[in-house]
Enzyme design. Structure first.
Site, mmCIF file in Angstrom:
data_model
loop_
_atom_site.group_PDB
_atom_site.id
_atom_site.type_symbol
_atom_site.label_atom_id
_atom_site.label_comp_id
_atom_site.label_asym_id
_atom_site.label_seq_id
_atom_site.Cartn_x
_atom_site.Cartn_y
_atom_site.Cartn_z
ATOM 1 N N GLU B 333 0.703 -1.295 -0.180
ATOM 2 C CA GLU B 333 -0.036 -0.009 0.323
ATOM 3 C C GLU B 333 0.692 1.251 0.005
ATOM 4 O O GLU B 333 0.559 2.154 0.636
ATOM 5 C CB GLU B 333 -0.933 -0.002 1.151
ATOM 6 N N LEU B 334 1.697 1.371 -0.958
ATOM 7 C CA LEU B 334 2.785 2.440 -0.771
ATOM 8 C C LEU B 334 1.663 3.692 -1.565
ATOM 9 O O LEU B 334 1.225 3.455 -2.628
ATOM 10 C CB LEU B 334 4.054 2.321 -1.858
#
Lengths: 550, 550
Positions: B333-334
């Site tokens: 989930e960057l």
């Protein structure tokens, strides 16, 4: 000292006051006040009942042991400077309004639903002068003590509030604020029920609906019918003795809770066949799906005069075990195919010349007469009114469960209503299906969130002229997949949702309610009830910062 | 004596043998055998390690204290006549195959994944002659002891089985059989983790994936980086000290479980800003929905050489705390918008002439090099392979979580896979949404039933030539709405589902597995883990009678 003043203002803006349910009238200020080390609660009542004394002792214990740091970053340690200089409250004085009868909490809580006095007024001055709690009954005083307990936090060894003066004038919107527990599908020891009653009392619930028996097991030892439990309980260790019942109703009564027992009839009675096969139709019928919504199938032979008398005597004996004026005779999910295929029932119908519906009417009138003779008002599930045409006294309480939409039809028939709709209040939904070979999800998916329950409107689709029929409602735990292992975690804090609807009234905003519900959950945990977290602690300490629209 | 023989036959037909996971090869007979009062376990191993002795002591304690009545009506009391006349087992002899290295359970459990020896053979004769357990390692002996414990019931004071002779030859289908716990969103005391490790060991899990930190809190005291916990833990009482870590990994190791620590980077690190604001981008950015999937936003400044070195040093220090050869650096989930709007990151990118993706590559290569220098093989979440183009060693373990369908794409890139797909294995799904003002249901609805997890196919859509890449999988508990209050009840017995898939192999039938899972849940409860009931006790005592197709 600019900082504390700013913090105070923020605290107040953020509304951290941890009351649940919210009082109907509440004014708070922004002055700090601490409890004096010699704080005490005085009772200005001659011959005060002993259960009021016990309630006061519990309140004092909670004030000492809750040790709840405010749910803000720093847990209130920054309040200490202000609190140090704040006034000290030495006394809370309890009194009854002039002319009020001096009844015990227990006795007041067992009065007929709608006639109990629960209102109270609480005033806490900002200067530390005596706080006062007044009511028209000891039950009202208990409700006020419960509110008082929720006002206080602890930091640096001081018990304090940042929001005096506090003025509360409070009374419930609806008298029936309940929780139902099924102790037949899986068994719960007395201690689990007592812990649940504790938690119920902390949110001012008034009614424990004890669905004690069902088709799966008969855990209640009934005088004169002890064979039902000895042959129908899961184990001899899984029986509620008459002494257990006395302990439970006494524990409930002292906490302002009336216990409505339910012996579900004529369906949901298969296990009676273990002791009395002669009274149960289709106990061995297969497949069970034809004869019942859940296994095992088996229903009382409602057309049999012997079975009707047996049931009436059983219900009367159970009625004598419970002091409440309410008693449920059930009446849900009657399976007609069971009777169509039962030769004895068919013979009984033929002999009497009655249809099944007419026989059900006789059965219901007879069993209701039996419990009325013991001073009980019957409660029934909605099918008795909406799917069958039985003769019911017009004071009968009807419990709506299939759908919230059905309340309107019950009201149209002029019966009093308890809301327990599966689409809002069933705590078991959404955790998968318990049937052994069905990998589907639960029949009442999805999970009923506390936010969903919180949106419930008790008067939806009910006309103004029928509004008075709504007694309140309850959240329910059917226990196909519950036991002592998850009782607390599946119920709390979720079940507090409906009690705010029924005490404070509907229309609350769940977003602004959430911080108070966190506060409640933390207190519950500190008091031994394993209420689950609703958010990461990061969010609980930062009101609103985990909102989408923050 | 006709009756006992009939009962015996029924018992066998009904398959009440309570093994979980099911051994890969199992033969059972229909003779009763009881444990002699002087039953003992002998070890034919010179210089046997002490953790094997402890494992044996636990087994003997369980044999004595499980006191599990068979899950049939009567709880096995009708077996007593047969058991009285049955042979008595006096000895279980443990030995290692000739030439096997004598390593401790702990050391074997910490060998690189795929190189641990877990296979064992167990033989229990019908006549009460010595039972034998052989393996190629003490870890294999531990697995065999765990199986042995599950064979026995108690009735009338006798510990017995009705199914000798028993011959088992067993080994896991996959080496990675895991459970992941998030201790950042809400905190769990060491005792909760140890109790979880106990339960994991009872179902032969091999890997505890400890997602110890995240954006919400940093509860790990890391040597050289103690400011991260002192400023980023929820409270000083909510910190895992180095001694706690040692206790946990020792407790796990003795139970055949390797602990893979995860420090999620470069996202899911907001709380590092409490101690090191210079290393975190967009920690104060608003609205959080733009900058993170969950509040609070904040990610390591991956383009900063200083931050990259800080992270590498931090990971290396954490690596030294854990004996496992696996360590996860996260990578899920960057949020790129966070870096787009972070002036420092933009300046760093400009200075280095790199794109964000190139900077991420440098960051990942640097941090992975740091943990490889400490002897660790990195594990990462799937995005590092499927959404970014970072340079990874080809031994890197990739954890699939977004969807089970993504495993094929990871396999196509020739990386080793751990299955943790949200659509099968996320234990938190289906209990509502935790966001404060969103009354929707959970993003990964519905609830993942044990039956759903049980249908998982580790090789779905993976070609035969890539099959060897699948290490196994894990069920995961993200703790937005979990804490110590519901840890057991949300995890057990559900998480046993995947371990049977990964030990026994996929394709099991959940309908016939259910009685064994009941058996497991009952043993867990008796051993102090609050596994929930999956059915009414009525059903648990009557195999198949609560099936729709019964």
């Amino acid at each position: 000292m600019k900082l504390p003043a700013l913090l105070l203002a923020l605290a107040h803006l953020h509304g951290v006051l941890g009351l649940w349910p919210l009082p109907r009238s509440l004014q708070t200020g922004s002055s700090a006040l601490k409890l004096a080390s010699n704080f005490d609660i005085h009772v200005n009542i001659a011959h005060a009942p002993s259960d009021l004394g016990s309630a006061i002792a519990r309140t004092k214990s909670f004030l000492k042991n809750d040790k709840l740091g405010r749910l803000v970053v720093g847990r209130g340690t920054l309040d200490s400077n202000v609190v140090q200089r704040a006034g000290s409250l030495r006394t809370l004085e309890l009194s009854l309004a002039p002319g009020s009868p001096v009844r015990s909490i227990t006795d007041e809580a067992r009065l007929p639903i709608g006639t109990r006095s629960e209102e109270y007024a609480l005033h806490i001055p900002a200067d530390g002068f005596t706080a006062t709690l007044t009511a028209n009954s000891t039950l009202g005083l208990l409700r006020g003590l419960t509110t008082f307990e929720q006002l206080w936090y602890e930091a640096s060894g001081q018990v304090y509030t940042m929001e005096t003066p506090v003025s509360i004038s409070d009374s419930p919107a609806y008298p029936f604020r309940g929780f139902m527990l099924d102790t037949s599908r899986n068994f719960f020891p007395v201690s689990d029920i007592q812990r649940t009653l504790d938690a119920m009392s902390w949110v001012k619930m008034s009614q424990f609906h004890w669905h004690v028996t069902d088709s799966q097991s008969f855990p209640l030892e009934v005088p004169g019918f002890t064979e039902l439990a000895s042959k129908g309980a899961y184990a001899s260790s899984m029986v509620y003795s008459p002494q257990d019942v006395q302990d439970i109703v006494a524990y409930a009564g002292a906490r302002g809770i009336d216990v409505m027992i339910e012996i579900d009839t004529p369906g949901h009675t298969a296990i009676i066949s273990a002791a009395h096969p002669e009274h149960i139709a289709c106990a061995e019928a297969s497949p069970w799906t034809t004869f019942a919504n859940e296994p095992p199938p088996g229903q009382l032979r409602l057309a049999s005069p012997a079975t009707t008398n047996f049931t009436a005597d059983l219900l009367a004996s159970v009625a004598r075990m419970f002091p409440s004026s309410l008693m449920s005779t059930g009446g849900d999910e009657l399976n007609t195919e069971c009777y169509v295929q039962d030769p004895e029932t068919q013979a009984d119908l033929k002999a009497s010349g009655r249809t099944l519906e007419q026989a059900l009417d006789v059965f219901t009138r007879t069993t209701h007469a039996a419990i009325r003779a013991e001073g009980k008002t019957p409660a029934v599930w909605e099918e008795m009114v909406l799917e069958h045409n039985v003769t019911l006294g017009n004071d009968t309480v009807v419990m709506v469960w299939i759908s919230s939409a059905n309340a309107a039809a019950v009201a149209a028939k002029n019966f009093r209503i308890v809301h327990g709709p599966s689409d809002f209040f069933y705590l078991d939904c959404g955790a998968g299906e318990w049937v052994g070979d069905d990998v589907a999800n639960s029949w009442c998916d999805p999970f009923k969130t506390w936010q969903k329950s919180y949106t419930f409107d008790p008067q939806a689709n009910i006309s103004a002229s029928q509004a008075h029929l709504v007694l309140g409602g309850e959240q329910l735990l059917w226990t196909e997949q519950s036991g002592p292992e998850n009782l607390d975690s599946i119920v709390w804090p979720r079940a507090a949702s409906s009690t705010e609807v029924f005490w404070s009234g509907p229309g609350g905003n769940s977003t602004t309610a959430l911080p108070r519900l966190h506060d409640l959950a933390f207190r519950m945990r500190q008091r031994g009830v394993k209420a689950i977290p609703l958010q990461p602690l990061w969010c609980a300490l930062r009101e609103g910062q985990c909102n989408i629209n923050s």
